[in-house]
Design an enzyme around this catalytic site. Structure first.
Site, mmCIF file in Angstrom:
data_model
loop_
_atom_site.group_PDB
_atom_site.id
_atom_site.type_symbol
_atom_site.label_atom_id
_atom_site.label_comp_id
_atom_site.label_asym_id
_atom_site.label_seq_id
_atom_site.Cartn_x
_atom_site.Cartn_y
_atom_site.Cartn_z
ATOM 1 N N LYS A 152 3.070 42.977 62.266
ATOM 2 C CA LYS A 152 3.180 43.320 63.697
ATOM 3 C C LYS A 152 4.405 44.213 63.873
ATOM 4 C CE LYS A 152 5.367 41.869 67.323
ATOM 5 N NZ LYS A 152 5.616 43.139 68.019
ATOM 6 N N GLU B 181 15.991 38.105 58.895
ATOM 7 C CA GLU B 181 17.139 39.023 58.839
ATOM 8 C C GLU B 181 17.508 39.325 60.280
ATOM 9 O OE1 GLU B 181 19.203 41.745 59.447
ATOM 10 O OE2 GLU B 181 18.161 43.265 58.240
ATOM 11 N N CYS C 236 21.685 47.189 61.364
ATOM 12 C CA CYS C 236 22.236 45.836 61.261
ATOM 13 C C CYS C 236 23.406 45.744 60.293
ATOM 14 C CB CYS C 236 21.143 44.872 60.820
ATOM 15 S SG CYS C 236 20.421 45.322 59.240
ATOM 16 N N GLU D 84 26.917 41.895 68.853
ATOM 17 C CA GLU D 84 26.339 43.104 68.261
ATOM 18 C C GLU D 84 26.242 44.194 69.338
ATOM 19 O OE1 GLU D 84 23.011 43.603 64.792
ATOM 20 O OE2 GLU D 84 22.437 42.485 66.571
HETATM 21 P P1 NDP Z 1 13.696 41.534 68.919
HETATM 22 O O1 NDP Z 1 14.328 40.629 67.953
HETATM 23 O O2 NDP Z 1 13.329 40.965 70.237
HETATM 24 O O3 NDP Z 1 12.344 42.151 68.323
HETATM 25 C C1 NDP Z 1 12.059 42.282 66.961
HETATM 26 C C2 NDP Z 1 10.579 42.010 66.724
HETATM 27 O O4 NDP Z 1 10.247 40.691 67.123
HETATM 28 C C3 NDP Z 1 9.672 42.921 67.539
HETATM 29 O O5 NDP Z 1 8.507 43.210 66.803
HETATM 30 C C4 NDP Z 1 9.356 42.059 68.733
HETATM 31 O O6 NDP Z 1 8.186 42.431 69.401
HETATM 32 C C5 NDP Z 1 9.184 40.712 68.076
HETATM 33 N N1 NDP Z 1 9.295 39.583 68.969
HETATM 34 C C6 NDP Z 1 9.962 39.501 70.148
HETATM 35 N N2 NDP Z 1 9.811 38.260 70.682
HETATM 36 C C7 NDP Z 1 9.036 37.557 69.825
HETATM 37 C C8 NDP Z 1 8.533 36.233 69.801
HETATM 38 N N3 NDP Z 1 8.801 35.354 70.774
HETATM 39 N N4 NDP Z 1 7.768 35.850 68.772
HETATM 40 C C9 NDP Z 1 7.491 36.689 67.766
HETATM 41 N N5 NDP Z 1 7.927 37.967 67.726
HETATM 42 C C10 NDP Z 1 8.709 38.402 68.738
HETATM 43 O O7 NDP Z 1 14.592 42.788 69.067
HETATM 44 P P2 NDP Z 1 14.635 43.847 70.254
HETATM 45 O O8 NDP Z 1 13.736 44.931 69.912
HETATM 46 O O9 NDP Z 1 14.435 43.201 71.574
HETATM 47 O O10 NDP Z 1 16.171 44.298 70.141
HETATM 48 C C11 NDP Z 1 17.189 43.514 70.765
HETATM 49 C C12 NDP Z 1 18.438 43.453 69.910
HETATM 50 O O11 NDP Z 1 18.126 42.871 68.641
HETATM 51 C C13 NDP Z 1 19.054 44.796 69.546
HETATM 52 O O12 NDP Z 1 19.828 45.328 70.553
HETATM 53 C C14 NDP Z 1 19.850 44.410 68.319
HETATM 54 O O13 NDP Z 1 21.074 43.814 68.702
HETATM 55 C C15 NDP Z 1 18.980 43.379 67.648
HETATM 56 N N6 NDP Z 1 18.138 43.980 66.583
HETATM 57 C C16 NDP Z 1 18.496 43.788 65.288
HETATM 58 C C17 NDP Z 1 17.791 44.407 64.287
HETATM 59 C C18 NDP Z 1 18.148 44.242 62.864
HETATM 60 O O14 NDP Z 1 17.995 45.169 62.090
HETATM 61 N N7 NDP Z 1 18.544 43.076 62.442
HETATM 62 C C19 NDP Z 1 16.682 45.298 64.567
HETATM 63 C C20 NDP Z 1 16.339 45.399 65.958
HETATM 64 C C21 NDP Z 1 17.065 44.762 66.908
HETATM 65 P P3 NDP Z 1 8.163 43.601 70.502
HETATM 66 O O15 NDP Z 1 9.308 44.493 70.266
HETATM 67 O O16 NDP Z 1 6.884 44.257 70.219
HETATM 68 O O17 NDP Z 1 8.191 42.928 71.817
#
Ligand code: NDP
Length: 478
Positions: free
Chosen positions: A174, A249, A283, A382
């Site tokens: 996904k 992660e 990250c 972050e």
């Molecule tokens: P999220 O952690 O919310 O999203 C990452 C993935 O998880 C996306 O595919 C998202 O879906 C999915 N997701 C969200 N909610 C659920 C759930 N309840 N169950 C299963 N899957 C879920 O990150 P965001 O995109 O909202 O980013 C927010 C913050 O996260 C950033 O500002 C940053 O601080 C951090 N982040 C860290 C990353 C890293 O590399 N470790 C990468 C990205 C973000 P969808 O987006 O389709 O809703």
């Protein structure tokens, strides 16, 4: 103007129309790029059922045969670098050069993981009994759910599917709702390989709908997730019902320690590069600096000059920019708010500190904040943007203690010419990774894993590969 593309889920080797859709926009121009399926529980169940049905047959093939699909896919990626990079830049906003690197690195990663096909090893363990042999086999877990973030969306597909497939698992991916297009382009290339149906599936949709359906399903053997701590925590709670194995992660708050004896040119270059790459949305990159008092003023002055010189804008309209927009309005507002709060708490704005009005797009000026203190939110949370908070320290012990005082524990770095200091930092830093005198970027043969809230388990290398297996111990008495 090009028409938006309508993408379809990839389930059981077939592209399928969806009832409901989400829209995907370019973060630099806000142009509508595509419509992608908003997949419901029913779509997710079908994808998981296809993955389940394919798994035993896939695992029965020799690993080296499974690996050939990954090698062939890597070749296809290399044949399409410019096209795929454009798709990534359009929806994610990173500069084209970095998007091309992402595609090439992904191809190399597929090859690297494929090469494990002949290297997966079990163990023969000494028995307490005469006439007994103890064997430890490594077996696939079954069906993996890969939930992706938007920051390196293309690479993350391979980071999850390559070790999963070579060890005999099947997978349902996904992508993030921000960046699904590149994942469907990846699926199109997979489709041309004639991989057995069901081995690789893609369902797009929001986290709340599609993501939750995946993580709540009893038909998933492992959830491999990259994203935020908050979502990771929600996924863990959901997985608890079925005791599903997790690989998480969850980001970092990487400290960079700059000692008086550092090569300052190197430190400024590396840390600046680390902060502007992908507009600071990485990250593992430097999120806070602890600089020793003797070089603090010079470091801040040089860093401000270097950050100030950064060219930013729409990467497709201006190919020479070093930095594109942030991913969306929420990301931009979050960064702007964090800088405001930091200033309210007493941080000194050296450069930047503003949303950049370029007519369209979510751009933030490269920013340096001096006079930061450990208790400030900007030193603890972050940022995920091109903002560098700097705090002065008196010695390495203080820097290490402050670095470790964080809920995150993914990566860290230290800049020093002293081997003694470097080794002291490596011993003292409680992180999954430490970079000495270099930018923060991991190797595919290493092991990318964090401690504390940065996650559970890790990716890459031998240890990352074996995350996708379970042991099966056989006691054979003859
Ligand atoms: P999220 O952690 O919310 O999203 C990452 C993935 O998880 C996306 O595919 C998202 O879906 C999915 N997701 C969200 N909610 C659920 C759930 N309840 N169950 C299963 N899957 C879920 O990150 P965001 O995109 O909202 O980013 C927010 C913050 O996260 C950033 O500002 C940053 O601080 C951090 N982040 C860290 C990353 C890293 O590399 N470790 C990468 C990205 C973000 P969808 O987006 O389709 O809703």
């Amino acid at each position: 103007m090009t028409q938006p593309t309508t993408y379809q889920n990839y389930i059981n080797g077939t592209f399928e129309s969806a009832r409901e859709h989400l829209e995907v926009y370019n973060p630099a121009t806000q142009a509508l790029l595509s419509r992608v399926p908003e997949s419901g529980a029913e779509d997710v169940e079908r994808a998981l059922a296809a993955a389940r049905a394919a798994q035993k047959g896939w695992a029965a093939r020799p690993a080296v045969e499974r690996a050939t699909f990954l090698h062939r896919l890597a070749d296809k990626l290399r044949d399409n670098v410019a096209r795929l990079a454009r798709v990534i830049t359009e929806e994610q906003g990173k500069v084209t050069g970095l998007a091309e690197t992402e595609v090439n690195f992904t191809a190399d990663y597929l090859d690297y993981m494929a090469e494990w096909g002949r290297r997966i090893e079990g163990e023969i363990i000494e028995s307490d009994r005469p006439d007994e042999s103890i064997f430890l086999f490594r077996k696939p877990l079954g069906v993996v759910a890969g939930i992706l973030p938007w920051n390196f969306p293309f690479f993350l597909i391979a980071r999850k599917m390559a070790p999963a497939l070579v060890t005999g698992n099947t997978i349902v991916i996904k992508p993030s709702e921000e960046t699904p297009n590149n994942c469907f382009e990846f699926a199109r290339l997979v489709d041309a390989l004639e991989l057995p149906p069901g081995v690789f599936n893609v369902v797009s949709g929001s986290g709340a709908t599609t993501g939750s359906a995946l993580t709540a399903s009893p038909d998933v053997d492992m959830i491999s997730f990259t994203g935020s701590v908050a979502t990771g925590s929600r996924i863990m709670a959901s997985a608890a019902n079925n005791i599903t194995k997790l690989n998480l992660e969850l980001g970092g708050k990487a400290p960079a320690i700059v000692m008086d004896d550092a090569d300052l040119d190197l430190a400024v270059n590396a840390i600046r590069g680390s902060r502007i790459i992908n507009s600071g949305q990485v990250c593992n990159c430097a999120e806070r600096v602890y600089v020793q008092r003797g070089v603090a003023d010079e470091f801040v002055a040089r860093m401000a000059k270097a950050m100030d010189a950064t060219r930013y804008g729409d990467p497709l309209a201006q190919p020479d920019v070093e930095m594109g927009p942030l991913i969306n309005r929420a990301g931009l507002d979050k960064v702007a708010r964090m800088v405001e709060v930091a200033q309210g708490e007493g941080a000194e704005l050296i450069t930047g500190g503003r949303i950049a009005d370029l007519g369209s797009g979510f751009h933030y000026r490269p920013t340096v904040l001096a006079g930061c203190r450990q208790e400030m939110a900007i030193m603890r949370q972050e940022i995920f943007g091109p903002v560098l908070p700097v705090q002065i320290v008196d010695d390495l012990d203080e820097a290490i203690a402050l670095a470790n005082d964080s809920e995150y524990g993914l990566t860290s770095s230290v800049y020093t010419r002293s081997l003694k200091h470097a080794m002291q930092a490596c011993r003292g830093l409680d992180f999954g990774e430490t970079y000495v005198n270099r930018e923060n970027f991991e190797a595919m043969q290493g092991f990318h894993a964090g401690v504390r809230r940065s996650g559970i388990g890790g990716a890459d290398g031998k240890h990352g590969l074996y995350e996708y297996t379970h042991s099966h111990v056989v006691y054979l008495e003859t």
